[in-house]
Design a protein around this motif. Structure first.
Motif, PDB file in Angstrom:
ATOM      1  N   MET A  59       0.852  -1.167   0.000  1.00  0.00           N
ATOM      2  CA  MET A  59       0.000   0.000   0.000  1.00  0.00           C
ATOM      3  C   MET A  59       0.897   1.229   0.000  1.00  0.00           C
ATOM      4  O   MET A  59       1.792   1.354   0.821  1.00  0.00           O
ATOM      5  CB  MET A  59      -0.888  -0.049   1.251  1.00  0.00           C
ATOM      6  N   ASN A  60       0.638   2.132  -0.902  1.00  0.00           N
ATOM      7  CA  ASN A  60       1.430   3.359  -0.928  1.00  0.00           C
ATOM      8  C   ASN A  60       0.796   4.422  -0.028  1.00  0.00           C
ATOM      9  O   ASN A  60      -0.256   4.199   0.572  1.00  0.00           O
ATOM     10  CB  ASN A  60       1.603   3.861  -2.367  1.00  0.00           C
ATOM     11  N   VAL A  61       1.449   5.549   0.067  1.00  0.00           N
ATOM     12  CA  VAL A  61       1.020   6.620   0.981  1.00  0.00           C
ATOM     13  C   VAL A  61      -0.378   7.122   0.633  1.00  0.00           C
ATOM     14  O   VAL A  61      -1.196   7.382   1.518  1.00  0.00           O
ATOM     15  CB  VAL A  61       2.045   7.779   0.965  1.00  0.00           C
ATOM     16  N   LYS A  62      -0.673   7.239  -0.643  1.00  0.00           N
ATOM     17  CA  LYS A  62      -1.982   7.723  -1.078  1.00  0.00           C
ATOM     18  C   LYS A  62      -3.086   6.736  -0.680  1.00  0.00           C
ATOM     19  O   LYS A  62      -4.136   7.132  -0.176  1.00  0.00           O
ATOM     20  CB  LYS A  62      -1.972   7.936  -2.590  1.00  0.00           C
ATOM     21  N   GLU A  63      -2.829   5.453  -0.882  1.00  0.00           N
ATOM     22  CA  GLU A  63      -3.804   4.427  -0.509  1.00  0.00           C
ATOM     23  C   GLU A  63      -4.015   4.389   1.002  1.00  0.00           C
ATOM     24  O   GLU A  63      -5.148   4.231   1.477  1.00  0.00           O
ATOM     25  CB  GLU A  63      -3.348   3.056  -1.007  1.00  0.00           C
ATOM     26  N   LEU A  64      -2.935   4.537   1.742  1.00  0.00           N
ATOM     27  CA  LEU A  64      -3.032   4.589   3.204  1.00  0.00           C
ATOM     28  C   LEU A  64      -3.939   5.744   3.622  1.00  0.00           C
ATOM     29  O   LEU A  64      -4.840   5.581   4.444  1.00  0.00           O
ATOM     30  CB  LEU A  64      -1.651   4.746   3.848  1.00  0.00           C
ATOM     31  N   GLY A  65      -3.704   6.898   3.043  1.00  0.00           N
ATOM     32  CA  GLY A  65      -4.504   8.074   3.381  1.00  0.00           C
ATOM     33  C   GLY A  65      -5.980   7.884   3.083  1.00  0.00           C
ATOM     34  O   GLY A  65      -6.843   8.231   3.896  1.00  0.00           O
ATOM     35  N   ASN A  66      -6.275   7.319   1.912  1.00  0.00           N
ATOM     36  CA  ASN A  66      -7.672   7.068   1.537  1.00  0.00           C
ATOM     37  C   ASN A  66      -8.331   6.087   2.505  1.00  0.00           C
ATOM     38  O   ASN A  66      -9.471   6.286   2.919  1.00  0.00           O
ATOM     39  CB  ASN A  66      -7.760   6.531   0.108  1.00  0.00           C
ATOM     40  N   THR A  67      -7.605   5.042   2.865  1.00  0.00           N
ATOM     41  CA  THR A  67      -8.141   4.035   3.782  1.00  0.00           C
ATOM     42  C   THR A  67      -8.417   4.640   5.151  1.00  0.00           C
ATOM     43  O   THR A  67      -9.488   4.408   5.732  1.00  0.00           O
ATOM     44  CB  THR A  67      -7.159   2.849   3.906  1.00  0.00           C
ATOM     45  N   VAL A  68      -7.478   5.408   5.660  1.00  0.00           N
ATOM     46  CA  VAL A  68      -7.656   6.048   6.974  1.00  0.00           C
ATOM     47  C   VAL A  68      -8.848   6.997   6.935  1.00  0.00           C
ATOM     48  O   VAL A  68      -9.710   6.958   7.822  1.00  0.00           O
ATOM     49  CB  VAL A  68      -6.364   6.789   7.406  1.00  0.00           C
ATOM     50  N   ARG A  69      -8.930   7.840   5.912  1.00  0.00           N
ATOM     51  CA  ARG A  69     -10.035   8.808   5.818  1.00  0.00           C
ATOM     52  C   ARG A  69     -11.384   8.095   5.715  1.00  0.00           C
ATOM     53  O   ARG A  69     -12.335   8.428   6.427  1.00  0.00           O
ATOM     54  CB  ARG A  69      -9.841   9.736   4.628  1.00  0.00           C
ATOM     55  N   GLU A  70     -11.476   7.103   4.836  1.00  0.00           N
ATOM     56  CA  GLU A  70     -12.747   6.402   4.646  1.00  0.00           C
ATOM     57  C   GLU A  70     -13.197   5.691   5.918  1.00  0.00           C
ATOM     58  O   GLU A  70     -14.368   5.742   6.293  1.00  0.00           O
ATOM     59  CB  GLU A  70     -12.628   5.400   3.497  1.00  0.00           C
ATOM     60  N   ARG A 121      -4.184  15.163   8.830  1.00  0.00           N
ATOM     61  CA  ARG A 121      -4.686  15.733   7.574  1.00  0.00           C
ATOM     62  C   ARG A 121      -3.747  15.389   6.421  1.00  0.00           C
ATOM     63  O   ARG A 121      -4.195  15.013   5.328  1.00  0.00           O
ATOM     64  CB  ARG A 121      -4.852  17.248   7.692  1.00  0.00           C
ATOM     65  N   ASP A 122      -2.455  15.509   6.655  1.00  0.00           N
ATOM     66  CA  ASP A 122      -1.476  15.190   5.606  1.00  0.00           C
ATOM     67  C   ASP A 122      -1.494  13.701   5.255  1.00  0.00           C
ATOM     68  O   ASP A 122      -1.356  13.343   4.086  1.00  0.00           O
ATOM     69  CB  ASP A 122      -0.072  15.628   6.024  1.00  0.00           C
ATOM     70  N   VAL A 123      -1.671  12.851   6.255  1.00  0.00           N
ATOM     71  CA  VAL A 123      -1.776  11.406   5.989  1.00  0.00           C
ATOM     72  C   VAL A 123      -2.980  11.144   5.106  1.00  0.00           C
ATOM     73  O   VAL A 123      -2.888  10.438   4.099  1.00  0.00           O
ATOM     74  CB  VAL A 123      -1.893  10.610   7.311  1.00  0.00           C
ATOM     75  N   GLU A 124      -4.117  11.722   5.466  1.00  0.00           N
ATOM     76  CA  GLU A 124      -5.343  11.488   4.706  1.00  0.00           C
ATOM     77  C   GLU A 124      -5.238  12.026   3.276  1.00  0.00           C
ATOM     78  O   GLU A 124      -5.876  11.485   2.374  1.00  0.00           O
ATOM     79  CB  GLU A 124      -6.543  12.093   5.418  1.00  0.00           C
ATOM     80  N   LYS A 125      -4.458  13.041   3.055  1.00  0.00           N
ATOM     81  CA  LYS A 125      -4.256  13.592   1.716  1.00  0.00           C
ATOM     82  C   LYS A 125      -3.170  12.850   0.939  1.00  0.00           C
ATOM     83  O   LYS A 125      -2.949  13.133  -0.236  1.00  0.00           O
ATOM     84  CB  LYS A 125      -3.864  15.069   1.807  1.00  0.00           C
ATOM     85  N   GLY A 126      -2.487  11.925   1.603  1.00  0.00           N
ATOM     86  CA  GLY A 126      -1.416  11.191   0.945  1.00  0.00           C
ATOM     87  C   GLY A 126      -0.130  11.985   0.853  1.00  0.00           C
ATOM     88  O   GLY A 126       0.738  11.687   0.033  1.00  0.00           O
ATOM     89  N   LEU A 127       0.017  12.987   1.718  1.00  0.00           N
ATOM     90  CA  LEU A 127       1.198  13.849   1.698  1.00  0.00           C
ATOM     91  C   LEU A 127       2.210  13.497   2.778  1.00  0.00           C
ATOM     92  O   LEU A 127       3.317  14.026   2.770  1.00  0.00           O
ATOM     93  CB  LEU A 127       0.776  15.311   1.874  1.00  0.00           C
ATOM     94  N   ALA A 128       1.820  12.634   3.703  1.00  0.00           N
ATOM     95  CA  ALA A 128       2.716  12.286   4.804  1.00  0.00           C
ATOM     96  C   ALA A 128       2.737  10.781   4.995  1.00  0.00           C
ATOM     97  O   ALA A 128       1.744  10.097   4.760  1.00  0.00           O
ATOM     98  CB  ALA A 128       2.263  12.961   6.099  1.00  0.00           C
ATOM     99  N   ASN A 129       3.871  10.295   5.417  1.00  0.00           N
ATOM    100  CA  ASN A 129       4.035   8.887   5.742  1.00  0.00           C
ATOM    101  C   ASN A 129       4.520   8.819   7.183  1.00  0.00           C
ATOM    102  O   ASN A 129       5.718   8.914   7.441  1.00  0.00           O
ATOM    103  CB  ASN A 129       5.041   8.240   4.784  1.00  0.00           C
ATOM    104  N   PRO A 130       3.581   8.677   8.131  1.00  0.00           N
ATOM    105  CA  PRO A 130       3.968   8.723   9.544  1.00  0.00           C
ATOM    106  C   PRO A 130       4.836   7.536   9.936  1.00  0.00           C
ATOM    107  O   PRO A 130       4.869   6.515   9.240  1.00  0.00           O
ATOM    108  CB  PRO A 130       2.628   8.679  10.271  1.00  0.00           C
ATOM    109  N   GLU A 131       5.509   7.674  11.054  1.00  0.00           N
ATOM    110  CA  GLU A 131       6.338   6.595  11.559  1.00  0.00           C
ATOM    111  C   GLU A 131       5.465   5.363  11.820  1.00  0.00           C
ATOM    112  O   GLU A 131       4.258   5.473  12.029  1.00  0.00           O
ATOM    113  CB  GLU A 131       7.021   7.032  12.854  1.00  0.00           C
ATOM    114  N   LEU A 132       6.104   4.225  11.811  1.00  0.00           N
ATOM    115  CA  LEU A 132       5.399   2.953  11.973  1.00  0.00           C
ATOM    116  C   LEU A 132       4.549   2.938  13.245  1.00  0.00           C
ATOM    117  O   LEU A 132       3.408   2.469  13.241  1.00  0.00           O
ATOM    118  CB  LEU A 132       6.396   1.798  11.975  1.00  0.00           C
ATOM    119  N   GLU A 133       5.083   3.456  14.329  1.00  0.00           N
ATOM    120  CA  GLU A 133       4.337   3.500  15.597  1.00  0.00           C
ATOM    121  C   GLU A 133       3.030   4.272  15.437  1.00  0.00           C
ATOM    122  O   GLU A 133       1.981   3.851  15.932  1.00  0.00           O
ATOM    123  CB  GLU A 133       5.190   4.124  16.688  1.00  0.00           C
ATOM    124  N   SER A 134       3.076   5.406  14.730  1.00  0.00           N
ATOM    125  CA  SER A 134       1.865   6.204  14.512  1.00  0.00           C
ATOM    126  C   SER A 134       0.889   5.470  13.605  1.00  0.00           C
ATOM    127  O   SER A 134      -0.326   5.505  13.824  1.00  0.00           O
ATOM    128  CB  SER A 134       2.228   7.558  13.899  1.00  0.00           C
TER     129      SER A 134
END
Length: 66
Positions: A1-12, A36-49
């Protein structure tokens, strides 16, 4: 899963569970800006987050080693 897919999944999932960004960020221990950045696919948080976000959203995080 890439950053954009992660963001979409979290937001949905967050919206499905009717959790605000503010509440989810607080529960997961990250800033609202980061969420907000994660949901937009602009950030890739640390594994713990990522683990905390997934846990709070009832999602499973799988790490693949390539």
């Amino acid at each position: 899963m890439n950053v954009k897919e992660l963001g979409n999944t979290v937001r949905e999932r967050r919206k499905f569970l009717k959790i605000t960004q503010e509440d989810l960020a607080d529960i997961a221990g990250i800033s609202e800006r980061t969420l907000r950045d994660v949901e937009k696919g602009l950030a890739n948080p640390e594994l713990e987050s990522q683990e905390k976000l997934c846990e709070e959203l009832g999602l499973e995080l799988t790490v693949r080693v390539i």
